[in-house]
Each structure stands twice: as structure tokens, then as C-alpha cells.
Design a protein around this motif. Structure first.
Motif, PDB file in Angstrom:
ATOM      1  N   UNK A  52      56.344  33.882  31.766  1.00  0.00           N
ATOM      2  CA  UNK A  52      56.470  32.535  32.310  1.00  0.00           C
ATOM      3  C   UNK A  52      56.753  32.661  33.799  1.00  0.00           C
ATOM      4  N   UNK A  97      59.321  29.196  34.889  1.00  0.00           N
ATOM      5  CA  UNK A  97      60.391  28.632  34.055  1.00  0.00           C
ATOM      6  C   UNK A  97      60.968  29.739  33.193  1.00  0.00           C
ATOM      7  N   UNK A  98      62.196  29.551  32.790  1.00  0.00           N
ATOM      8  CA  UNK A  98      62.729  30.422  31.765  1.00  0.00           C
ATOM      9  C   UNK A  98      62.557  29.729  30.435  1.00  0.00           C
ATOM     10  N   UNK A  99      62.042  30.463  29.465  1.00  0.00           N
ATOM     11  CA  UNK A  99      61.835  29.866  28.148  1.00  0.00           C
ATOM     12  C   UNK A  99      62.553  30.722  27.112  1.00  0.00           C
ATOM     13  N   UNK A 100      63.404  30.111  26.276  1.00  0.00           N
ATOM     14  CA  UNK A 100      64.098  30.892  25.248  1.00  0.00           C
ATOM     15  C   UNK A 100      63.088  31.568  24.332  1.00  0.00           C
ATOM     16  N   UNK A 101      63.443  32.731  23.846  1.00  0.00           N
ATOM     17  CA  UNK A 101      62.500  33.525  23.069  1.00  0.00           C
ATOM     18  C   UNK A 101      62.033  32.786  21.811  1.00  0.00           C
ATOM     19  N   UNK A 102      62.927  31.993  21.255  1.00  0.00           N
ATOM     20  CA  UNK A 102      62.549  31.281  20.031  1.00  0.00           C
ATOM     21  C   UNK A 102      61.471  30.243  20.283  1.00  0.00           C
ATOM     22  N   UNK A 103      61.284  29.878  21.543  1.00  0.00           N
ATOM     23  CA  UNK A 103      60.436  28.728  21.841  1.00  0.00           C
ATOM     24  C   UNK A 103      59.110  29.104  22.478  1.00  0.00           C
ATOM     25  N   UNK A 104      58.817  30.409  22.569  1.00  0.00           N
ATOM     26  CA  UNK A 104      57.641  30.751  23.376  1.00  0.00           C
ATOM     27  C   UNK A 104      56.354  30.131  22.851  1.00  0.00           C
ATOM     28  N   UNK A 105      56.196  30.054  21.559  1.00  0.00           N
ATOM     29  CA  UNK A 105      54.915  29.526  21.069  1.00  0.00           C
ATOM     30  C   UNK A 105      54.841  28.024  21.293  1.00  0.00           C
ATOM     31  N   UNK A 106      55.974  27.359  21.203  1.00  0.00           N
ATOM     32  CA  UNK A 106      55.967  25.923  21.494  1.00  0.00           C
ATOM     33  C   UNK A 106      55.650  25.699  22.956  1.00  0.00           C
ATOM     34  N   UNK A 107      56.098  26.632  23.771  1.00  0.00           N
ATOM     35  CA  UNK A 107      55.834  26.500  25.200  1.00  0.00           C
ATOM     36  C   UNK A 107      54.361  26.762  25.502  1.00  0.00           C
ATOM     37  N   UNK A 135      51.276  31.331  13.755  1.00  0.00           N
ATOM     38  CA  UNK A 135      52.464  32.181  13.788  1.00  0.00           C
ATOM     39  C   UNK A 135      52.520  33.074  12.555  1.00  0.00           C
ATOM     40  N   UNK A 140      51.972  32.192  32.130  1.00  0.00           N
ATOM     41  CA  UNK A 140      52.036  30.748  32.006  1.00  0.00           C
ATOM     42  C   UNK A 140      52.629  30.156  33.266  1.00  0.00           C
TER      43      UNK A 140
END
Lengths: 436, 597
Positions: free
Chosen positions: A309, A312-322, A357, A381
């Protein structure tokens, strides 16, 4: 290119030029073939391309530069909407006959000349530009995916990438002696505040042999006179001052911004059209949107790519949503310039069109040829918005295009009485229409 | 409901036509964040994580952005923590004041800047008009031009800003979310009323009949429009209207014609729409939108799977509950309709859907193969309706080769009594235990042999030969997806029904499990395709790959035994159905991969 096609002629004509009429001095340069314009269904393609009339001072500047004995490095600067890109195209065309090939450093991430938005790129052009009023996509020699439409979010990375591109050009095309190419550097129109500081740094690093400064009639928008980037009276390069082709006193900043957004969307649409071979006709946005939805995408395993990314910083749990349904830069981790903080070279853009996923698969659409793709292992991204026109086609509307969104205060709210919740008022009217 | 409603877009709660790019993939996701912030048992961390993902998509609405900022600041403010110890508390008043001020400035500017530019009215004037608390505008002014406001004032302002956002964004957006269920059910009720009166209608003069016919077609048109806006929701609501539970029937036990759907006609008096009515409606709808049927079929299959899991027992007749029976007969009904549509040419069966195919009702033929696989993998394959449906699919595929082969599969041709099944079942299981192990051994041997030949290859051709010959999979990091069906960007095609699915996007990871499981649309693929992986879905029907199970290396089978037991959890080994555990299957699966490449 910042003028809309239809207005160019009027503007050029109406410019009260002290010199004789433009047509007397310079030969009218016409664009022979009206290029197939972007297919925005909203904007009807303006049919006959009006001829570009070159003002006399532009013509003489061009003549001067192309008659230079040494191989020039030309930097074109000036405020937004003054014709930097158009001038650069003219200059490129007039340098080509003598040099055969011309380098073009594209530094405007918002409206690049040959690349999709968000890219910083270096091109070596060997073919004259037919359409002087519209940018055309061309394969870059080297490209960085900066991932935003303005350099303001990360000036350091922006300048570093730019310098790397310039160094690459110098090493390859200005040292060997075998083939020395001229270079045109087109700059962003952000010439105030941080934008000015960045332009100064750019000028100091690149040390162009000629600086073309385009000036508008609105003095406070212009860059300072003289060699503003040099501290003392050093030996500077030649500075050519020319007037903007359009003396547009009515430039409303908000209007221009909208133009930029629309143009970026069209450029991206153009870019992703390349996913289809030329014998498939995708004339309208709708056709393209449906074709993209039905095109079998590339699939790649989660474990085979790394997601970065950029802004932005994106939490690891959220990468696919991002990542789902966004535009990414495709890059190769082993192919990174050997300097600190460098981002890897980019081979092209892609759309992450779906993510499975459970099977650990990413589905990506990209026009990058499959052989080239095999070594791609990085997805960058940024914040380049996917064109809305690609997401909505009847029967195939992306889940990210939502109805009934209430997140802005609209004109209706302001004139309605008894408001408790202003964000509710608007009903049935498209927010996106208001945005366009 | 008024008839006028059928034509126009519904008022509040209805769909507006304008669409906007949003960072969430469904309103359910948005509601998840809302609840994680505002519910009595909030999960602020989860909400902030999700909003961070939204922010990275580049189109986060200002109210969400500022709500997240305020939540984040408050979480670190001892004042709002009420003495709860936390590690990342911010003690500095100055720093907290700066944070709050910036949050409030962004709220005021983000909301009012555009109206200010457009109207030229002052911010405070606009604030009064749209009900933004005056204190927020003052803080913006003080913070930018004068002294930093005091933390005491900022606490008050932060609460006001938070409440304003809750009331004016989160609550009002909640109200504005289109309620497909409500819209669709109201339109279905209109249709129900009409259909009730239909018999008497026939006697009425022509003009009146015409009017009601128009009403009917308008209603269908309206449902179609809804279907375009949100296909998956419409399909699931339609399915809900089928009376499938019908618990009274099984209790009273006086219903025996279980094969007929008419069972439910009288069962639910409260419900206006009988299943028959629903069938008529869906038939009408699918004439125009054949894909509706595929969508419903997918949901029904998922329903069967979840019933199977609930039932846990894979006895011979797991379909004992009336619900399962109803569901199964629904499957048959849908497949029959699909076949009819195919025969009448409304659904085109094509080899592959072209990129620019104008025929949106084309179904690629591999979908039939996959659908058939899916049927065969259901443990209730013995159920007559499902068997019939599978046979219909085979007929549709119109491939004699496969037809013959599949007819040999005893489950498709034979109906056994309950008793026979149990006997068979026990026989298989008792005799089967040992051979599973021997099969595993055989697999190991194959593996070894394969490795040997690989090594030999390496010795002969050097590393290059190995690279090109035996590891083609590794080399091609990127490959074009096989058997793709058109679906919107951001969704993926369902593996067997060719409908678009919104994928679950949580990261699958044991450590992260708690973070990622939540409501949303899940595809129940992974858990149920225990048999599907023996076949390669990308092959077309003319391949015998549906029967790949019988040809796969570990089991050398000469002929299929006569069996009608549910296949789930069993493997055909050495000519006998053996019960195998998930682990055994998994290890075989991994071995199989090596063998197949």
C-alpha cells in the motif's frame, strides 16, 4: 492537455496578440486524423478536430530550440491550463526530424502525456504526435507507479522517482556518445507553495539547457521572472518566455478540477481498452464495462504476489477488502533501482476484479502481455480511483456502486426548511451526477 | 399496496437511480461498522480496522472519516476512558486539544466547504441552516486563527460532533438504505391479490381483464428492475416466499404425496402466496430473466448443504424432514424449468461466452457439468428429485457418451428402500476400513515413482529440463482463469451456477479467525466440494471427467458396484465404497495433485 477540444480554437483566436495574426506568421498545424476519442457516453465526441493554430511566439520558440546545435534538455513549466502539454507536443514534433528519437520525461502524475494517471514515466518517442490536442497512450521505456494524482502526498518519493528516471535517461542516452537524444521535461502545473519548491528542486537537479516558461495574463498565477531556481547569478540556461495560448480570465478552479477528474477517468478507460485486441470493437463505455466484466481475467495465487500500500496503512486482516475492485500498479520486486527508498519499476496497471479468499486467488485484468506478467510479483495499491463508468453496466453493476448514499450536504438541504438531518434530504437524484 | 407503486420508484426506502462509488461492498458491511461503533457492545478496534481499509480505497465519505478520527482520539483520552487503564493513553492536554480541534475542523470544512463555495454564504450561516452545532464552527475558527480551544470545551464539542454525526449521518443513512425485501414483498402481495381474483376475473369483460393483465406485466417489470439493481437480494427474497418449512405437515403426518409441490398449497393460510403462485411468478419472470432460476438454484443447493450439515447424520435418507423434501422437489422444479427455457431457446447453451456477447442469457456448457458435479456431490443424491434433476441436466448436455457413462452410476438409476440401504451401508463400512490404508500406501508408491522419474529427468536434461518439463505450474505465476462467466467487477462467479457472488474477503488465517468472521455473503464451497476436486472443472462435458473418481490412480476399478448409498464421506476403493475421514481425503488430495501434474 487541459483545454477542452472545442475551445482551443476560440481561445487561440481571441488571444489579443500584439504580433500579427497567428495565421499570418505560422503555418496552421492541423491534426490530420481526429483520433478516436474516449467514449464517454455523456460527452458526444466532437467530430472534426479544430485545427491548432500556433501563436507566433510559440513557433519562434520552437524554431529556436530545434535549431540548437547541442542536444537540448528542455523543461517546460508554467501554471495549470496554460498549454504546457500542447507546447511539449509541438516541440517534440519539431525535434523529431533532426534527432530521430526524442526523450520525454512525464512528471505530471495527474495528467500524464503517454501513461495512465498516477504514473511517472520516461518515454523515447520516434513517431510524431498526430493529435496535438489529446494525449495518446504509449508504452513507457521506464515507469514508476506513484499511485496518486498529485505529488503532494509524498513529495520525497515523487522527487526521488523523478530523479531516478532522469538518471536512467542520462546514463542510457546522454553519456555513451553513440546516440545522444534530446529530452523534453513536462512539469505539473502546481507552481505555488510546495509545488514551487518541488519545481525548484527539479530544475536544480536536472539542470536543463533550455527552460520554457509559459505565462498567463494573470500575473499572480505565474512563476517568478528570471532564473528563480538559482540563488546567485550563476550561469544559467536559456530561458524562453512565451505567452499562454489561451488567455482565460474565467478559469474557475473548481471547474478545472472536475475536468481533471473526468479526464483521468477517460485515460484509464483508454488504458484498459488495450486489454482487447483491436478487432474487438468496444466503442462505448457500456460496451467496455461489459467486456471487462466478461473477460476471463488472470489468476494469481496470494502466495505468489505481495501487496504494497503506497499511501495508506492497512491492517493485515483487511487487505483483501482494501484491494477488491481497485486499480493497482504491477511491479517486479527484483527490478528495483539500487538506491534507498526506491519503489520498483512498474510494468503496467491492473484492476483486481475479484478475490477468491477460499482458493487463495486474485483475479486481475491488465493489458500487460502475459510473458511480461510472469515475473510480476508486486501489487502496488495507490489511490487511483477506478472509473465509475467501468463499474456500472446494466445487469453487471459492481457492489461498490451503491444507491441511496447520503453523505453530502446538497443544495436542497440548504434551501429546505425545518431540517433535522440535512444529509437525508436528497432523494432520487444522483450524487455522482453532482460530482461529475 | 397501491397499484401506482408498481410503476414508480418507491419513496422512502426505495431505490434511487443514482449510483455512487463507495468503499464498502454491501450495506451489511457498512452496518457492521456502524454497529461496531454505536451498538451497546461496541468493537471500536474492528470498526477502525475496517475504516482503514475503506480509506485505502480512496473514496471514504467525510462523515465516516471524521467519525473514525473522533473514535480514535476518544479511545486515547483518559477523560472518556473513565479510568480504564490503557497503554496508548495520551496524557498531554495540549496534544489532545490539537487532535480534537483538527477532527472538528475537518468535519466543518468537509461538510460546509462546498456549499460555502457554491452559495457564497458564510460557514456559520450555513451551519445554522443545516443544523451543525454552532460550537463546532466556533472551534474551527478559534483553532485556525486564535488560541487553541481548551480541552474542557473540546470534550463538550467532541460529544456534540459525535452525536451530530450519529444522528445526521449514521442514523439518517440507515433510514435511507433501500429495503429490497420490503419493496419486493409489497409487489408480490399486489400480485398475489391479483392472482387470487384471477378465476373470477376470467368471467369479467375484456377491458377489465386487460387492465389486470397490464398490472401483472407492470409488476413483473418492476421486479425485473429490482433484480437489475440487486440481483442476489431479489433472488433470496423470492426463495423466502416459497413455503419450505411446513412443519405442520410432518407432525400431522397426513400428507403422503411428498413428491408433489402441492403439499404446501393449503399448509400456510396466513401466507397470501402459495407455492403455486410463486411458481407462476417465477416462471413469468424467468421468461425475461432466465438467470433468476440459476440464482435460486444456487441458493437452494446451499440450503440443502446447510441442512446436511445440520443433520450431521449421513444416513440413507437424510431427507427425512419435510423441509429437505420440499427443497429437493424445488430443485427438480427449477431444473425442469431451466430445461424448458433451454429447449425454447431462451437460455442458450454455448461453449464459451464471448467477451462482447450480446446474449446475456447464454450459459456456458461447462456450467452444466459443474452443476451436475455439484448434484453428485450432495449426500442426498439418492433422493428421487435430485436424481431426476441430475438426469435432466445430463439430457440437457445432450452428450451421449456422458449420458451412457452416467447411467451406469447406480445412484442415478436405482431407488432403494430404506432397509436395503442400511444393510449395504454397514457392509461397506465394515469391509472398507483396511483398504483405505492400502490405497494410501499405493499413493505413496506412486509418489515415490514420480519423484524417481523426476530425478531421472533432472539427470538427463539438467535443471532446465526439469524447469520446463515437470514444473510447468510453478513457472506460470499468472494464468488466464478457466471457465469464467461474466460477473461484475468486485464479484466472482459461483463455481457451479454461473451466477455472480460477492466473495467473503476476510483473511483466512488461524490467528486472525476472530477478526474476520462476521456476517456477509459466504460461498460454502470449500467445505462441500470433497468430491468435486477429483475432477477438473475446466474440462468440458464430453470428457468423462465427472467420473474421474473412478479413473484416478489410487483405485483400480473395473466396474461400479450397485449402490445407492450417499456418496459423501465415502471413496470408491478397489471396487468398494469405503468410509474415509476428512484427513484421509485431504492427504489424498495433496497426493493427487502431485500425481496429476
Amino acid at each position: 492537455m487541459r483545454q477542452s477540444r472545442r475551445t482551443v480554437r476560440q481561445k487561440l483566436d481571441s488571444s489579443p496578440s500584439p504580433a500579427p495574426r497567428a495565421t499570418d506568421a505560422a503555418s496552421p498545424m492541423s491534426s490530420p486524423s481526429p483520433s478516436p476519442r474516449s467514449p464517454g457516453s455523456a460527452s458526444p465526441p466532437p467530430t472534426p478536430a479544430p485545427a491548432v493554430i500556433v501563436p507566433p511566439d510559440w513557433a519562434s520558440a520552437n524554431a529556436f530550440i530545434s535549431s540548437e546545435l547541442s542536444t537540448p534538455v528542455v523543461l517546460v513549466c508554467g501554471p495549470t491550463n496554460c498549454g504546457k502539454s500542447t507546447f511539449s507536443r509541438l516541440l517534440l514534433n519539431s525535434l523529431l526530424p533532426r534527432h530521430g528519437r526524442v526523450g520525454y520525461l512525464d512528471t505530471d502524475v495527474g495528467q500524464p502525456e503517454f501513461s495512465p494517471p498516477g504514473c511517472l514515466s520516461l518515454h523515447v518517442v520516434d513517431e510524431a504526435i498526430a493529435d496535438l490536442q489529446n494525449p495518446v497512450l504509449r508504452q513507457a521505456e521506464r515507469c514508476f507507479f506513484f499511485g496518486d494524482t498529485s505529488s503532494k502526498r509524498d513529495p520525497e518519493t515523487y522527487l526521488n522517482s523523478l530523479f531516478l528516471l532522469y538518471t536512467y535517461f542520462v546514463e542510457k542516452y546522454q553519456c555513451t556518445g553513440s546516440e545522444v537524444l534530446p529530452l523534453i521535461v513536462n512539469t505539473p502545473g502546481w507552481v505555488k507553495g510546495t509545488g514551487f519548491d518541488m519545481l525548484v528542486e527539479m530544475l536544480r537537479y536536472i539542470c536543463p539547457t533550455i527552460v520554457v516558461q509559459i505565462r498567463t495574463r494573470r500575473q499572480r498565477k505565474n512563476l517568478p521572472d528570471g532564473m528563480f531556481w538559482l540563488d546567485d547569478e550563476q550561469m544559467g540556461p536559456k530561458v524562453i518566455k512565451i505567452d499562454a495560448a489561451c488567455h482565460d480570465s474565467l478559469s474557475i478552479s473548481s471547474l478545472k478540477r472536475k475536468d481533471g477528474g473526468g479526464m483521468r477517468e477517460r485515460r484509464l478507460v483508454e488504458y484498459f481498452k488495450q486489454c482487447f485486441s483491436s478487432d474487438i470493437s468496444v466503442a462505448t463505455n457500456k460496451e467496455l464495462a461489459y467486456a471487462l466484466a466478461s473477460l476471463p481475467p488472470y489468476e494469481v495465487l496470494f502466495s505468489d504476489v505481495k501487496v504494497i500500500h503506497l499511501h495508506c496503512e492497512v491492517p493485515r486482516t483487511e487487505i483483501w477488502r482494501s484491494l477488491n475492485a481497485t486499480i493497482v500498479g504491477l511491479a517486479i520486486s527484483s527490478d528495483t533501482p539500487e538506491t534507498a527508498h526506491a519503489i520498483p519499476w512498474c510494468v503496467g496497471l491492473g484492476i483486481v476484479r475479484g478475490i477468491d479468499v477460499q482458493r487463495g486467488l486474485l483475479y486481475v485484468i491488465t493489458p500487460v502481455p502475459v510473458e511480461r506478467l510472469q515475473s510480476v510479483d508486486l501489487l502496488l495499491q495507490g489511490l487511483i480511483l477506478i472509473p465509475r463508468s467501468l463499474l456500472q453496466v446494466k445487469g453487471c453493476v459492481s457492489p461498490y456502486m451503491s444507491t441511496n448514499v447520503r453523505d453530502k450536504i446538497t443544495a436542497k438541504d440548504l434551501y429546505a426548511k425545518n431540517l433535522n438531518s440535512p444529509l437525508v434530504r436528497e432523494n432520487g437524484k444522483s450524487d455522482s451526477e453532482a460530482d461529475m | 399496496m397501491e397499484a401506482e407503486e408498481t410503476g414508480g420508484a418507491g419513496g422512502a426506502g426505495g431505490h434511487s437511480t443514482g449510483r455512487k462509488l463507495v468503499p464498502w461492498s454491501s450495506w451489511a458491511e457498512w452496518q457492521f461498522v456502524r454497529d461496531a461503533i454505536f451498538s451497546p457492545y461496541p468493537d471500536h478496534a474492528a470498526a477502525l480496522r475496517r475504516i482503514a481499509a475503506w480509506r485505502s480505497r480512496g473514496c471514504l465519505p467525510i462523515p465516516v472519516d471524521v467519525t473514525a478520527s473522533l473514535v480514535e482520539i476518544m479511545l486515547r483520552d483518559p477523560f472518556f476512558r473513565n479510568g480504564v487503564p490503557s497503554e496508548d493513553k495520551v496524557e498531554s492536554e495540549q496534544m489532545l486539544s490539537m487532535l480534537y480541534t483538527m477532527g472538528i475542523m475537518r468535519l466543518v470544512n468537509g461538510l460546509l466547504e462546498n456549499p460555502h463555495k457554491e452559495t457564497g454564504r458564510s460557514l456559520s450561516e450555513l451551519a445554522v441552516t443545516v443544523g451543525v452545532p454552532r460550537i463546532l464552527v466556533d472551534i474551527r475558527h478559534e483553532g485556525s486563527h486564535r488560541d487553541l480551544p481548551s480541552l474542557r470545551l473540546l470534550h463538550l464539542a467532541a460529544i456534540k460532533a459525535f452525536d451530530w454525526l450519529k444522528c445526521n449521518y449514521w442514523d439518517s443513512q440507515t433510514k435511507a438504505i433501500p429495503d429490497t425485501r420490503l419493496e419486493l414483498s409489497s409487489i408480490l402481495h399486489v400480485m398475489a391479490k391479483f392472482m387470487k381474483g384471477k378465476d373470477s376475473e376470467n368471467a369479467k369483460p375484456g377491458s377489465k381483464r386487460k387492465r389486470s393483465q397490464k398490472l401483472m406485466s407492470d409488476s413483473i417489470k418492476y421486479v425485473r428492475r429490482l433484480y437489475y439493481t440487486c440481483p442476489s437480494e431479489v433472488v433470496s427474497v423470492l426463495l423466502e416466499f416459497f413455503v419450505l418449512d411446513a412443519p405442520e405437515i410432518s407432525e400431522t403426518g397426513d400428507m403422503h404425496q411428498t413428491d408433489s409441490l402441492d403439499v404446501n398449497h393449503s399448509s400456510d393460510v396466513q401466507n397470501e402466496l402459495s407455492n403455486g403462485d410463486m411458481e407462476t411468478i417465477i416462471e413469468k419472470l424467468s421468461e425475461k430473466e432466465p438467470r433468476v432460476l440459476l440464482g435460486i438454484l444456487k441458493l437452494v443447493i446451499e440450503m440443502i448443504e446447510s441442512l446436511e450439515i445440520k443433520g450431521e447424520s449421513y444416513a440413507c435418507l437424510p431427507a427425512e424432514s419435510s423441509k429437505m423434501k420440499n427443497v429437493c422437489s424445488l430443485v427438480l422444479w427449477i431444473v425442469t424449468n431451466i430445461k424448458e427455457l433451454k429447449d425454447s431457446g431462451r437460455i442458450g447453451l454455448v461453449e464459451e461466452i464471448g467477451v462482447l456477447s450480446s446474449d446475456r442469457n447464454a450459459v456456458p456448457s461447462f456450467c452444466l457439468a459443474k452443476l451436475l458435479q455439484k448434484f453428485l456431490s450432495l449426500s442426498i443424491i439418492g433422493e428421487k428429485c435430485i436424481t431426476d434433476a441430475a438426469l435432466l441436466l445430463i439430457e440437457m448436455a445432450d452428450n451421449n457418451n456422458v449420458k451412457e457413462k452416467l447411467r451406469k452410476l447406480p445412484v442415478l438409476s436405482l431407488q432403494r428402500s430404506h432397509k436395503d440401504c442400511t444393510i449395504l451401508e454397514s457392509r461397506i463400512i465394515s469391509s472398507g476400513q483396511g483398504s483405505v490404508e492400502s490405497a494410501t500406501e499405493k499413493l505413496e508408491m506412486f509418489k515415490l515413482q514420480l519423484r524417481k522419474s523426476e530425478n531421472a529427468c533432472l539427470a538427463e536434461n539438467g535443471p532446465k529440463g526439469l524447469f520446463s518439463a515437470s514444473m510447468p505450474e510453478k513457472h506460470n505465476r499468472w494464468s488466464i482463469a478457466k471457465s469464467w462467466t461474466p460477473c461484475p467487477l468486485g464479484m466472482i462467479p459461483c463455481s457451479y451456477s454461473s451466477t455472480a457472488v460477492l466473495p467473503a474477503l476476510g483473511v483466512i488465517d488461524c490467528e486472525l479467525k476472530d477478526d474476520t468472521i462476521e456476517h456477509g455473503t459466504f460461498e460454502h464451497d470449500g467445505q462441500t466440494e470433497t468430491f468435486a476436486y477429483y475432477s477438473q472443472p475446466e474440462k468440458q462435458l464430453d470428457d468423462v471427467n465427472i467420473l474421474e473418481i473412478s479413473r484416478s490412480p489410487p483405485c483400480e476399478i473395473s466396474d461400479l458396484p450397485e449402490l445407492t448409498s450417499p456418496l459423501r464421506g465415502k471413496l470408491l476403493v478397489g471396487g468398494l465404497w469405503k468410509k474415509v475421514t476428512e484427513e484421509e481425503l485431504l492427504s489424498m488430495k495433496s497426493n493427487m495433485k502431485i500425481l496429476l501434474c
